[in-house]
Design a protein around this motif. Structure first.
Motif, PDB file in Angstrom:
ATOM      1  N   TRP A   1      -6.749  -0.576  -0.528  1.00 13.21           N
ATOM      2  CA  TRP A   1      -5.561  -0.882  -1.330  1.00 13.21           C
ATOM      3  C   TRP A   1      -5.821  -0.552  -2.797  1.00 13.21           C
TER       4      TRP A   1
ATOM      5  N   LEU B   1       0.810  -1.218   0.000  1.00 13.69           N
ATOM      6  CA  LEU B   1       0.000   0.000   0.000  1.00 13.69           C
ATOM      7  C   LEU B   1       0.843   1.268   0.000  1.00 13.69           C
ATOM      8  N   ASN B   2       1.870   1.316   0.842  1.00  6.26           N
ATOM      9  CA  ASN B   2       2.671   2.529   1.007  1.00  6.26           C
ATOM     10  C   ASN B   2       3.893   2.577   0.107  1.00  6.26           C
ATOM     11  N   ASP B   3       3.976   1.667  -0.858  1.00  8.60           N
ATOM     12  CA  ASP B   3       5.173   1.607  -1.710  1.00  8.60           C
ATOM     13  C   ASP B   3       4.868   1.800  -3.187  1.00  8.60           C
ATOM     14  N   TRP B   4       3.630   2.079  -3.521  1.00  6.57           N
ATOM     15  CA  TRP B   4       3.277   2.196  -4.932  1.00  6.57           C
ATOM     16  C   TRP B   4       4.081   3.294  -5.643  1.00  6.57           C
TER      17      TRP B   4
ATOM     18  N   THR C   1      -5.798   3.207  -3.389  1.00  2.75           N
ATOM     19  CA  THR C   1      -4.433   3.736  -3.397  1.00  2.75           C
ATOM     20  C   THR C   1      -3.727   3.425  -4.699  1.00  2.75           C
TER      21      THR C   1
ATOM     22  N   SER D   1      -2.710  -5.573   2.797  1.00  2.35           N
ATOM     23  CA  SER D   1      -2.311  -4.404   2.012  1.00  2.35           C
ATOM     24  C   SER D   1      -0.817  -4.113   2.138  1.00  2.35           C
ATOM     25  N   ALA D   2      -0.172  -4.609   3.204  1.00  3.49           N
ATOM     26  CA  ALA D   2       1.270  -4.423   3.384  1.00  3.49           C
ATOM     27  C   ALA D   2       2.081  -5.492   2.666  1.00  3.49           C
TER      28      ALA D   2
END
Length: 309
Positions: free
Chosen positions: A256, A201-204, A259, A236-237
């Motif tokens: 997810w 999720l936080n790496d797109w 995002t 999502s991680a």
């Protein structure tokens, strides 16, 4: 290849066994998929099977694979729904080992299986379906999926793609695994770069920066021909971890997707998506499935301009 519209797709009934695509239940599910997601493409993935990752022979004529008649009927029905069809014949191992592990010695050894035998069988498998894709008017042919440990065999892959093009005259690609986009040296041989977009999720944004360099290097758009997240807390991680256990969390799955779509909307070189997945029978759906879940609404909103346009 000039793509005139975005690829808004869904992987329908991945790796269907014989009989899965036949009958009214599967048709109803595909029609529901088209309506619920607003997709303009469907991806169908008949599976060939080899015994282990070290076996040369691939068989696509067992009960693990739909008959040609069954597959053609599904293609024709999808087209009646107004969907374009991408065909992605995919090899899997009967012993459950992930196909990315398929590998052989890079030098021939007596009494050991060899790359030459495997690529001969894989070429027969792919060209069989390339002929079918041409006859049925499929709009894209993907020459397999996540074959990570085969990708360094550049000469064989170029020869395979050339053989596929002899049978199928539309656009051709190959679906590499996540994080593998910059490890394929022969993207110039295909019409677009295809990848499995299972990114955290936080790496797109970071991953899209990396993949953009590959797109520019080869002058090709990128299709995330697989993209998905389970409806399980924590997925999502680590959306590529299909073995993750946890509590049901439909909203995390939906978040997810939102995002991913927002991140990709800013990247014009992203051709589109193949959501993973929508089952032939929603009663037996996997944790990745989006049928009947909030993620389907997010996908519909994205595909109809709420996010991506």
């Amino acid at each position: 290849m000039n793509w005139n519209e975005k690829f808004y797709g869904v992987n329908f009934a991945p790796f269907p066994h014989r009989g899965t695509l036949a009958g009214e239940a599967a048709r109803r599910s595909m029609a529901d998929m088209a309506e619920a997601t607003g997709a303009n493409w469907v991806i169908l993935s008949p599976s060939g099977v080899q015994a282990t990752p070290y076996s040369e022979e691939i068989d696509w004529r067992t009960d693990a694979t739909p008959t040609d008649e069954e597959l053609c009927d599904a293609i024709r029905f999808a087209k009646q729904l107004g969907l374009q069809v991408a065909l992605k014949p995919t090899v899997n191992c009967a012993n459950g080992v992930w196909r990315a592990r398929i590998s052989f010695f890079d030098h021939d050894v007596p009494c050991e299986t060899k790359w030459s035998g495997w690529f001969a069988s894989y070429t027969a498998f792919q060209t069989h379906y390339a002929t079918l894709a041409q006859a049925e008017g499929c709009g894209l042919f993907l020459t397999g999926c996540e074959m990570t440990m085969t990708e360094h065999r550049e000469t064989e892959w170029r020869t395979l793609i050339a053989a596929v093009r002899q049978q199928y005259h539309g656009p051709v690609s190959y679906n590499c695994d996540k994080y593998g986009e910059d490890h394929v040296a022969w993207w110039d041989a295909v019409d677009c770069i295809a990848s499995s977009g299972y990114y955290p999720l936080n790496d797109w944004e970071n991953q899209l920066d990396r993949i953009e360099a590959v797109s520019k290097q080869f002058g090709k758009p990128v299709l995330f021909s697989e993209a998905g997240c389970m409806n399980i807390t924590g997925s999502s991680a680590v959306p590529n971890n299909w073995e993750l256990n946890g509590s049901r969390n439909d909203l995390e799955q939906a978040g997810w997707y939102e995002t991913m779509f927002h991140a990709c909307a800013k990247r014009p070189w992203v051709l589109g998506f193949g959501v993973w997945d929508w089952p032939a029978d929603p009663r037996t759906q996997s944790s990745y499935a989006v049928s009947g879940r909030p993620a389907a609404k997010v996908i519909q909103n994205a595909y109809h301009g709420g996010i991506l346009e």
